[in-house]
Scaffold this motif. Sequence first.
Motif, short mmCIF file in Angstrom:
data_model
loop_
_atom_site.label_atom_id
_atom_site.label_comp_id
_atom_site.label_asym_id
_atom_site.label_seq_id
_atom_site.Cartn_x
_atom_site.Cartn_y
_atom_site.Cartn_z
N TYR A 76 -4.62 -12.14 -21.19
CA TYR A 76 -6.08 -12.15 -21.01
C TYR A 76 -6.72 -11.24 -22.05
CZ TYR A 76 -4.72 -14.31 -16.65
OH TYR A 76 -4.16 -15.16 -15.72
N GLU A 77 -7.73 -11.78 -22.74
CA GLU A 77 -8.43 -11.05 -23.78
C GLU A 77 -9.94 -11.20 -23.61
OE1 GLU A 77 -7.11 -12.49 -27.52
OE2 GLU A 77 -4.98 -12.08 -27.15
N GLY A 82 -17.70 -11.38 -25.02
CA GLY A 82 -18.17 -10.92 -23.71
C GLY A 82 -17.54 -11.61 -22.53
N GLU A 83 -16.65 -12.57 -22.76
CA GLU A 83 -16.00 -13.30 -21.68
C GLU A 83 -14.50 -13.05 -21.69
OE1 GLU A 83 -16.90 -17.43 -21.78
OE2 GLU A 83 -19.05 -17.15 -21.52
N ILE A 84 -13.92 -13.07 -20.50
CA ILE A 84 -12.47 -12.90 -20.38
C ILE A 84 -11.81 -14.26 -20.48
CG2 ILE A 84 -10.59 -12.11 -18.90
CD1 ILE A 84 -12.57 -10.14 -17.65
N CYS A 85 -10.98 -14.42 -21.48
CA CYS A 85 -10.30 -15.70 -21.73
C CYS A 85 -8.82 -15.57 -21.40
CB CYS A 85 -10.47 -16.12 -23.19
SG CYS A 85 -12.18 -16.40 -23.68
N GLY A 86 -8.30 -16.56 -20.68
CA GLY A 86 -6.90 -16.58 -20.31
C GLY A 86 -6.11 -17.52 -21.18
N TYR A 87 -4.86 -17.16 -21.46
CA TYR A 87 -3.98 -17.97 -22.29
C TYR A 87 -2.63 -18.12 -21.60
CZ TYR A 87 -7.46 -17.03 -25.88
OH TYR A 87 -8.64 -16.94 -26.57
N TYR A 88 -2.11 -19.32 -21.66
CA TYR A 88 -0.78 -19.60 -21.11
C TYR A 88 0.26 -19.32 -22.18
CZ TYR A 88 3.13 -22.34 -19.25
OH TYR A 88 4.37 -22.77 -18.79
N GLU A 89 1.22 -18.44 -21.84
CA GLU A 89 2.23 -18.03 -22.82
C GLU A 89 3.58 -18.71 -22.60
OE1 GLU A 89 1.30 -16.35 -25.27
OE2 GLU A 89 -0.61 -15.50 -24.62
N VAL A 110 -0.34 -26.04 -11.68
CA VAL A 110 -0.35 -24.61 -11.37
C VAL A 110 -0.91 -23.82 -12.55
CG1 VAL A 110 1.08 -22.59 -10.84
CG2 VAL A 110 1.57 -24.80 -9.74
N VAL A 111 -0.50 -24.19 -13.76
CA VAL A 111 -0.99 -23.50 -14.95
C VAL A 111 -2.50 -23.66 -15.07
CG1 VAL A 111 -0.91 -23.41 -17.47
CG2 VAL A 111 1.20 -23.78 -16.16
N GLN A 112 -3.00 -24.86 -14.87
CA GLN A 112 -4.44 -25.11 -14.99
C GLN A 112 -5.22 -24.37 -13.90
OE1 GLN A 112 -6.20 -26.73 -17.47
NE2 GLN A 112 -4.19 -26.53 -18.44
N GLN A 113 -4.66 -24.29 -12.71
CA GLN A 113 -5.32 -23.53 -11.65
C GLN A 113 -5.45 -22.06 -12.02
OE1 GLN A 113 -3.00 -24.33 -8.12
NE2 GLN A 113 -4.15 -26.19 -7.63
N MET A 114 -4.40 -21.50 -12.59
CA MET A 114 -4.44 -20.09 -12.99
C MET A 114 -5.43 -19.87 -14.13
SD MET A 114 -2.54 -18.59 -10.88
CE MET A 114 -2.77 -17.01 -11.71
N LEU A 115 -5.45 -20.78 -15.11
CA LEU A 115 -6.37 -20.63 -16.25
C LEU A 115 -7.83 -20.79 -15.84
CD1 LEU A 115 -4.42 -22.54 -19.05
CD2 LEU A 115 -4.69 -20.06 -18.81
#
Length: 233
Positions: free
Chosen positions: A67-68, A72-79, A94-99
């Motif tokens: 998460y970065e 001004g927004e918190i963006c999530g990335y799947y690693e 599951v990945v899309q739900q978390m993102l």
Amino acid sequence: MRISMIIALLLILLTLQADDSSDELWQKAKAIAEANWNWVAGEMELNVSVLDDNSSELMTSSLMFSYELEDGEICGYYEGGTRSGDLIPESDQVVQQMLSQDMLPDSSSIFYNNADWGLEVKRTGNTDKIAKRQCAEFEFKGNRPGEDDQPIPMEGSVWLELETGIPVFMTQTIYPPVEMVNKVENKVTYQYKKEALTIKKLESITSAEAMGQKVRMKQVAKFNKYWRYIEED
């Protein structure tokens, strides 16, 4: 009934109904939470499993997210991640739900900024050594506001370090007003380093029932590389 017995019973009832949120140790925890509500985990390792009747873990998924802060927004990335040895694509449900989850830090908690939770706190008198810290136990219950202003009943206990009030460990059961979900049992392990209070690990077991079948899902999230979120003017 003798007057002395009546007085004794009244004193017992008052003790049972007492709220210890003004307890000095609880107030210390509140101050710590107020100073640390805006931490965001830069990394999260998530393990998701289905539990059988013997609580053995089946179909385990291991996922990594980062998460970065961007504009001004918190963006999530799947690693990346695996399920039963197979790679999990980013298109996985599951990945899309978390993102899709909002990762903005929430200033409300059992300790701080919870005026509408109807929180009741009781110091149990129990003490124990938890994670190498001598702690006191507090029990709590209340109703956390949910979506569409639906209250979410909850109850649990939390261990605070005796001298400082630092939160160390919490167990919590919530009863979401969601169809088919019976309850969610949480175990929260806190960490406190350089005056920063963050969550080290969150273990959740969700109990649900659908079409007469009972299902339990276990999630264990470990958090790392925290950074502070500062709201822009």
